[in-house]
Design a protein around this motif. Structure first.
Motif, PDB file in Angstrom:
ATOM      1  N   ARG A 105      11.541  -1.442   7.338  1.00 35.70           N
ATOM      2  CA  ARG A 105      11.021  -0.238   7.229  1.00 35.70           C
ATOM      3  C   ARG A 105      11.228   1.051   8.007  1.00 35.70           C
ATOM      4  O   ARG A 105      11.037   1.215   9.058  1.00 35.70           O
ATOM      5  CB  ARG A 105       9.267  -0.503   7.647  1.00 35.70           C
ATOM      6  N   ASP A 247       3.040  -5.109  10.973  1.00 32.58           N
ATOM      7  CA  ASP A 247       2.238  -4.372   9.862  1.00 32.58           C
ATOM      8  C   ASP A 247       1.339  -3.201  10.363  1.00 32.58           C
ATOM      9  O   ASP A 247       1.279  -2.042   9.737  1.00 32.58           O
ATOM     10  CB  ASP A 247       0.988  -5.448   9.521  1.00 32.58           C
ATOM     11  N   ASP A 251       2.616   1.140   9.827  1.00 33.28           N
ATOM     12  CA  ASP A 251       1.780   2.218   9.293  1.00 33.28           C
ATOM     13  C   ASP A 251       1.670   3.441  10.133  1.00 33.28           C
ATOM     14  O   ASP A 251       1.829   4.422   9.779  1.00 33.28           O
ATOM     15  CB  ASP A 251       0.363   1.687   9.088  1.00 33.28           C
TER      16      ASP A 251
HETATM   17 MG    MG Z   1       0.668  -2.950   5.941  1.00 29.58          MG
END
Ligand code: MG
Ligand code: IPM
Length: 356
Positions: A105, A247, A251
């Protein structure tokens, strides 16, 4: 022929995938990219169709494809559907079934969009972080899990945070290799002051480090990492972490760039077969209005070209086309600031123009 499976999913997923499809077809006709496209249902749209968020037909197609491009899954319509049948479970299952353990990411700041960051411009100038999140293990998949009733009648919910050393080893290798291609700095994030699973995580990452002595390795507790991300994000190059910490941190990192509608992601197996998706989610509130930003999905094509299809030149071309469109002042609503906004479709067309 390379087989690419499109999974539009829910919310704005179909709209952004439609733009990505235009771009892929353009790469096929103009740049001789040898791809064959298929399309299938996942998430809420699959649940609506056959009461299963990951139908066997979709899973079979996914297994036989070389790469997958996913829009997004989920929406308030499914809030009361049981856990196993929820749209999110379709996503979790496809990750697990295809063994897509390495989630990349990137959080990149586009200079002309710096004003949209929630942090002061000087703190996010040139921000470029890669979060490497373990995606098929940890507390998301650990057993036992459930909700039970104790002897005294009190109900208790429980999950298991569990990693074996092989799972940590393989994701650590991925992170070190990525660090080598960037600025050779890796920060592994854990909670080793409290959790045994993190103690093992740290030990294993240290031992994998012996193969990558050119990379500078540091460790950070996850609470501190959350703080450092918003205090001085530029200290990070590559961040390696487990499923749930990743996770949450990804963000936060995405928000720092101020342009969550611009960020792609890749989920890879050990042979670099991958599923690619924008990180923004299904955004049901703006679905069907032709205002969603398709650039994260188009940039996901660039990641697909780079990581799964070995088309590095084309990957560069797609990224340059997106840069070009932004430099030309074209904006969807989410990043418009003082510009007037164009629609999802028009943005897709603009990228194709820039590619031509
Ligand atoms: Mg997420
Ligand atoms: C993500 C999402 C998913 C996750 C949800 C939709 C299951 O938040 O990809 O970050 O928690 O992994």
């Amino acid at each position: 022929m390379i087989k690419v499976l499109l999974l539009p999913g829910d919310g704005i997923g179909p709209e952004v995938i439609a733009q990505a499809k235009k771009v892929l077809l353009h790469l096929r006709s103009e740049y001789n990219l040898k791809i064959e496209l298929e399309e299938a249902l996942i998430g809420g749209s699959a649940y609506d169709d056959c009461k299963n968020p990951l139908p066997d037909t979709t899973l079979d197609l996914a297994k036989s494809s070389d790469a997958i491009l996913l829009g997004a899954v989920g929406g308030p319509k499914y809030d009361n559907v049981g856990r196993k049948l929820r749209p999110e479970n379709g996503l979790l299952r496809i990750r697990a079934e295809l063994d897509l353990f390495a989630n990349l990411r990137p959080a990149i700041l586009y200079k002309s969009l710096a004003g949209a960051s929630s942090l002061k411009p000087e703190l996010v100038a040139d921000l470029d972080i890669m979060i490497v999140r373990e995606l098929t293990g940890g507390i998301y998949f650990g057993e036992p899990r459930g909700i039970r009733t104790l002897e005294n009648g009190v109900r208790q919910g429980f999950n298991t945070l569990i990693y074996d050393e092989n799972e940590v080893t393989r994701i650590a290798h991925v992170a070190f290799r990525i660090a080598q291609k960037r600025n050779s700095k890796l920060c592994s994030v854990d909670k080793a002051n409290v959790l045994e699973v993190s103690e093992l995580w740290r030990e294993v990452v240290e031992s994998v480090h012996n193969n990558y002595k050119d990379v500078f390795l540091s460790h950070m507790y996850v609470d501190n990492a959350a703080m450092q991300l918003v205090r001085e994000p530029n200290q990070f190059d590559v961040v390696l972490t487990g499923n749930m910490f990743g996770d949450i941190l990804s963000d936060a990192a995405a928000m720092l760039t101020g342009s969550i509608g611009m960020l792609p992601s890749a989920s890879l197996d050990s042979n670099d077969k991958g599923m690619y998706e924008p990180i923004h989610g299904s955004a049901p509130d703006i679905a069907g209005k032709n205002i969603a930003n398709p650039l994260a999905t188009i940039l996901s094509i660039a990641m697909m070209l780079r990581y799964s299809l070995e088309e590095l030149d084309l990957a560069d071309k797609v990224e340059q086309a997106v840069q070009q469109v932004i430099a030309n002042g074209l904006r969807t609503t989410d990043i418009a600031d003082k510009h007037s906004a164009i629609g999802t479709n028009e943005m897709g067309d603009a990228v194709i123009d820039a590619l031509t």
